[in-house]
Design a protein around this motif. Structure first.
Motif, PDB file in Angstrom:
ATOM      1  N   GLU A  79       0.836  -1.210   0.000  1.00 49.13           N
ATOM      2  CA  GLU A  79       0.000   0.000   0.000  1.00 49.13           C
ATOM      3  C   GLU A  79       0.864   1.250   0.000  1.00 49.13           C
ATOM      4  OE1 GLU A  79      -2.881  -0.107   3.183  1.00 49.13           O
ATOM      5  OE2 GLU A  79      -3.667  -2.039   2.517  1.00 49.13           O
ATOM      6  N   LYS A  80       1.959   1.225   0.749  1.00 50.52           N
ATOM      7  CA  LYS A  80       2.867   2.379   0.779  1.00 50.52           C
ATOM      8  C   LYS A  80       3.511   2.599  -0.587  1.00 50.52           C
ATOM      9  CE  LYS A  80       3.836   2.159   5.688  1.00 50.52           C
ATOM     10  NZ  LYS A  80       4.834   1.949   6.738  1.00 50.52           N
ATOM     11  N   ILE A  81       3.916   1.512  -1.229  1.00 53.83           N
ATOM     12  CA  ILE A  81       4.489   1.637  -2.573  1.00 53.83           C
ATOM     13  C   ILE A  81       3.436   2.182  -3.530  1.00 53.83           C
ATOM     14  CG2 ILE A  81       5.435   0.353  -4.536  1.00 53.83           C
ATOM     15  CD1 ILE A  81       6.684  -1.576  -2.449  1.00 53.83           C
ATOM     16  N   GLN A  82       2.200   1.685  -3.400  1.00 56.37           N
ATOM     17  CA  GLN A  82       1.123   2.145  -4.264  1.00 56.37           C
ATOM     18  C   GLN A  82       0.847   3.639  -4.054  1.00 56.37           C
ATOM     19  OE1 GLN A  82      -3.026   0.697  -3.797  1.00 56.37           O
ATOM     20  NE2 GLN A  82      -2.727  -0.088  -5.876  1.00 56.37           N
ATOM     21  N   GLU A  83       0.937   4.106  -2.816  1.00 57.80           N
ATOM     22  CA  GLU A  83       0.755   5.531  -2.542  1.00 57.80           C
ATOM     23  C   GLU A  83       1.801   6.355  -3.296  1.00 57.80           C
ATOM     24  OE1 GLU A  83       0.755   6.168   1.695  1.00 57.80           O
ATOM     25  OE2 GLU A  83      -0.976   4.839   1.980  1.00 57.80           O
ATOM     26  N   CYS A  84       3.037   5.857  -3.347  1.00 54.97           N
ATOM     27  CA  CYS A  84       4.094   6.555  -4.093  1.00 54.97           C
ATOM     28  C   CYS A  84       3.736   6.650  -5.571  1.00 54.97           C
ATOM     29  CB  CYS A  84       5.432   5.849  -3.931  1.00 54.97           C
ATOM     30  SG  CYS A  84       6.143   5.964  -2.289  1.00 54.97           S
ATOM     31  N   TYR A  85       3.242   5.554  -6.125  1.00 50.80           N
ATOM     32  CA  TYR A  85       2.826   5.569  -7.520  1.00 50.80           C
ATOM     33  C   TYR A  85       1.686   6.547  -7.749  1.00 50.80           C
ATOM     34  CZ  TYR A  85       5.711   1.933  -9.513  1.00 50.80           C
ATOM     35  OH  TYR A  85       6.767   1.239  -9.999  1.00 50.80           O
ATOM     36  N   ASN A  86       0.729   6.550  -6.854  1.00 47.79           N
ATOM     37  CA  ASN A  86      -0.412   7.457  -7.017  1.00 47.79           C
ATOM     38  C   ASN A  86       0.029   8.913  -6.912  1.00 47.79           C
ATOM     39  OD1 ASN A  86      -2.175   5.351  -7.457  1.00 47.79           O
ATOM     40  ND2 ASN A  86      -2.858   5.251  -5.343  1.00 47.79           N
ATOM     41  N   GLU A  87       0.979   9.203  -6.034  1.00 40.37           N
ATOM     42  CA  GLU A  87       1.499  10.564  -5.910  1.00 40.37           C
ATOM     43  C   GLU A  87       2.292  10.969  -7.157  1.00 40.37           C
ATOM     44  OE1 GLU A  87       3.774  10.858  -2.300  1.00 40.37           O
ATOM     45  OE2 GLU A  87       2.048  10.319  -1.057  1.00 40.37           O
ATOM     46  N   GLY A  88       2.992  10.015  -7.755  1.00 43.23           N
ATOM     47  CA  GLY A  88       3.801  10.300  -8.944  1.00 43.23           C
ATOM     48  C   GLY A  88       2.976  10.515 -10.201  1.00 43.23           C
ATOM     49  N   GLY A  89       1.759   9.998 -10.200  1.00 40.53           N
ATOM     50  CA  GLY A  89       0.877  10.187 -11.348  1.00 40.53           C
ATOM     51  C   GLY A  89       1.218   9.301 -12.534  1.00 40.53           C
ATOM     52  N   LEU A  90       0.542   9.559 -13.641  1.00 34.61           N
ATOM     53  CA  LEU A  90       0.696   8.737 -14.844  1.00 34.61           C
ATOM     54  C   LEU A  90       2.108   8.773 -15.415  1.00 34.61           C
ATOM     55  CD1 LEU A  90      -2.634   9.371 -16.782  1.00 34.61           C
ATOM     56  CD2 LEU A  90      -1.900   7.283 -15.624  1.00 34.61           C
ATOM     57  N   LYS A  91       2.748   9.934 -15.338  1.00 33.21           N
ATOM     58  CA  LYS A  91       4.098  10.042 -15.900  1.00 33.21           C
ATOM     59  C   LYS A  91       5.058   9.093 -15.184  1.00 33.21           C
ATOM     60  CE  LYS A  91       7.786  13.254 -16.992  1.00 33.21           C
ATOM     61  NZ  LYS A  91       8.302  14.611 -16.889  1.00 33.21           N
ATOM     62  N   ALA A  92       4.987   9.046 -13.860  1.00 34.74           N
ATOM     63  CA  ALA A  92       5.861   8.160 -13.089  1.00 34.74           C
ATOM     64  C   ALA A  92       5.570   6.697 -13.412  1.00 34.74           C
ATOM     65  CB  ALA A  92       5.697   8.417 -11.595  1.00 34.74           C
ATOM     66  N   LYS A  93       4.290   6.360 -13.522  1.00 33.70           N
ATOM     67  CA  LYS A  93       3.914   4.982 -13.841  1.00 33.70           C
ATOM     68  C   LYS A  93       4.420   4.604 -15.233  1.00 33.70           C
ATOM     69  CE  LYS A  93      -0.149   5.124 -10.921  1.00 33.70           C
ATOM     70  NZ  LYS A  93      -1.601   4.991 -10.820  1.00 33.70           N
ATOM     71  N   PHE A  94       4.291   5.498 -16.160  1.00 28.66           N
ATOM     72  CA  PHE A  94       4.765   5.246 -17.523  1.00 28.66           C
ATOM     73  C   PHE A  94       6.284   5.059 -17.544  1.00 28.66           C
ATOM     74  CE2 PHE A  94       6.594   6.981 -21.447  1.00 28.66           C
ATOM     75  CZ  PHE A  94       6.110   6.045 -22.348  1.00 28.66           C
ATOM     76  N   LEU A  95       7.005   5.940 -16.833  1.00 32.14           N
ATOM     77  CA  LEU A  95       8.464   5.842 -16.832  1.00 32.14           C
ATOM     78  C   LEU A  95       8.936   4.533 -16.206  1.00 32.14           C
ATOM     79  CD1 LEU A  95       9.417   9.521 -15.934  1.00 32.14           C
ATOM     80  CD2 LEU A  95       9.626   8.388 -18.149  1.00 32.14           C
ATOM     81  N   ASP A  96       8.331   4.139 -15.092  1.00 31.11           N
ATOM     82  CA  ASP A  96       8.719   2.882 -14.452  1.00 31.11           C
ATOM     83  C   ASP A  96       8.416   1.688 -15.346  1.00 31.11           C
ATOM     84  OD1 ASP A  96       9.797   4.038 -12.236  1.00 31.11           O
ATOM     85  OD2 ASP A  96       8.266   3.372 -10.842  1.00 31.11           O
ATOM     86  N   SER A  97       7.257   1.700 -15.997  1.00 30.48           N
ATOM     87  CA  SER A  97       6.928   0.570 -16.867  1.00 30.48           C
ATOM     88  C   SER A  97       7.868   0.528 -18.068  1.00 30.48           C
ATOM     89  CB  SER A  97       5.469   0.616 -17.321  1.00 30.48           C
ATOM     90  OG  SER A  97       5.231   1.671 -18.210  1.00 30.48           O
ATOM     91  N   THR A  98       8.298   1.683 -18.530  1.00 30.34           N
ATOM     92  CA  THR A  98       9.244   1.735 -19.647  1.00 30.34           C
ATOM     93  C   THR A  98      10.592   1.159 -19.228  1.00 30.34           C
ATOM     94  OG1 THR A  98       8.132   3.664 -20.564  1.00 30.34           O
ATOM     95  CG2 THR A  98      10.381   3.263 -21.314  1.00 30.34           C
ATOM     96  N   VAL A  99      11.057   1.510 -18.037  1.00 35.98           N
ATOM     97  CA  VAL A  99      12.325   0.975 -17.537  1.00 35.98           C
ATOM     98  C   VAL A  99      12.227  -0.541 -17.373  1.00 35.98           C
ATOM     99  CG1 VAL A  99      13.870   0.912 -15.535  1.00 35.98           C
ATOM    100  CG2 VAL A  99      13.063   3.105 -16.411  1.00 35.98           C
ATOM    101  N   LEU A 100      11.144  -1.011 -16.771  1.00 36.41           N
ATOM    102  CA  LEU A 100      10.978  -2.450 -16.587  1.00 36.41           C
ATOM    103  C   LEU A 100      10.901  -3.181 -17.920  1.00 36.41           C
ATOM    104  CD1 LEU A 100       8.545  -2.634 -13.568  1.00 36.41           C
ATOM    105  CD2 LEU A 100      10.920  -3.355 -13.647  1.00 36.41           C
ATOM    106  N   GLN A 101      10.212  -2.586 -18.864  1.00 32.35           N
ATOM    107  CA  GLN A 101      10.093  -3.202 -20.188  1.00 32.35           C
ATOM    108  C   GLN A 101      11.463  -3.275 -20.858  1.00 32.35           C
ATOM    109  OE1 GLN A 101       7.269  -1.217 -22.724  1.00 32.35           O
ATOM    110  NE2 GLN A 101       6.987  -3.009 -23.970  1.00 32.35           N
TER     111      GLN A 101
END
Length: 115
Positions: free
Chosen positions: A60-82
């Motif tokens: 939940e704490k990690i998810q809060e970080c993602y929610n605070e970072g917004g779509l751009k952060a989620k996109f960047l992390d998924s791009t790095v993982l990909q």
């Protein structure tokens, strides 16, 4: 957010090194559930892994970080993982089926028009 990315990178590299194909899809299922940002979806996925209350609170704490970072952060992390997961060095450990499942999970986070 940098801490979250580091944690996820360590999880990926750890899993890739030891339990490559067995841990890959469950890792991405959990990653997708966290990054989506919906607590109920995340808890449903974590239940599949018999997560303890402490583990669920940590996610939940990690998810809060993602929610605070917004779509751009989620996109960047998924791009790095990909990029890491589909690199030639990692691909040699995966079956075609595993690669397709990973692509399908990661494609849920790609923002149209970005690349």
């Amino acid at each position: 957010m940098k801490g979250t990315l580091l944690l996820l990178a360590l999880l990926v590299t750890g899993e890739l090194g030891f339990q490559t194909t067995e841990a890959c899809i469950p890792f991405f299922e959990a990653f997708a559930a966290v990054a989506i940002g919906n607590k109920e979806i995340m808890n449903a996925v974590l239940t599949k892994f018999d997560a303890t209350d402490g583990e669920k609170k940590s996610f939940e704490k990690i998810q809060e970080c993602y929610n605070e970072g917004g779509l751009k952060a989620k996109f960047l992390d998924s791009t790095v993982l990909q990029t890491i997961t589909l690199s030639p060095q990692c691909r040699k450990y995966y079956t075609i089926d595993t690669i397709e499942k990973i692509k399908a999970l990661l494609s849920k986070f790609n923002i149209p028009g970005k690349r």
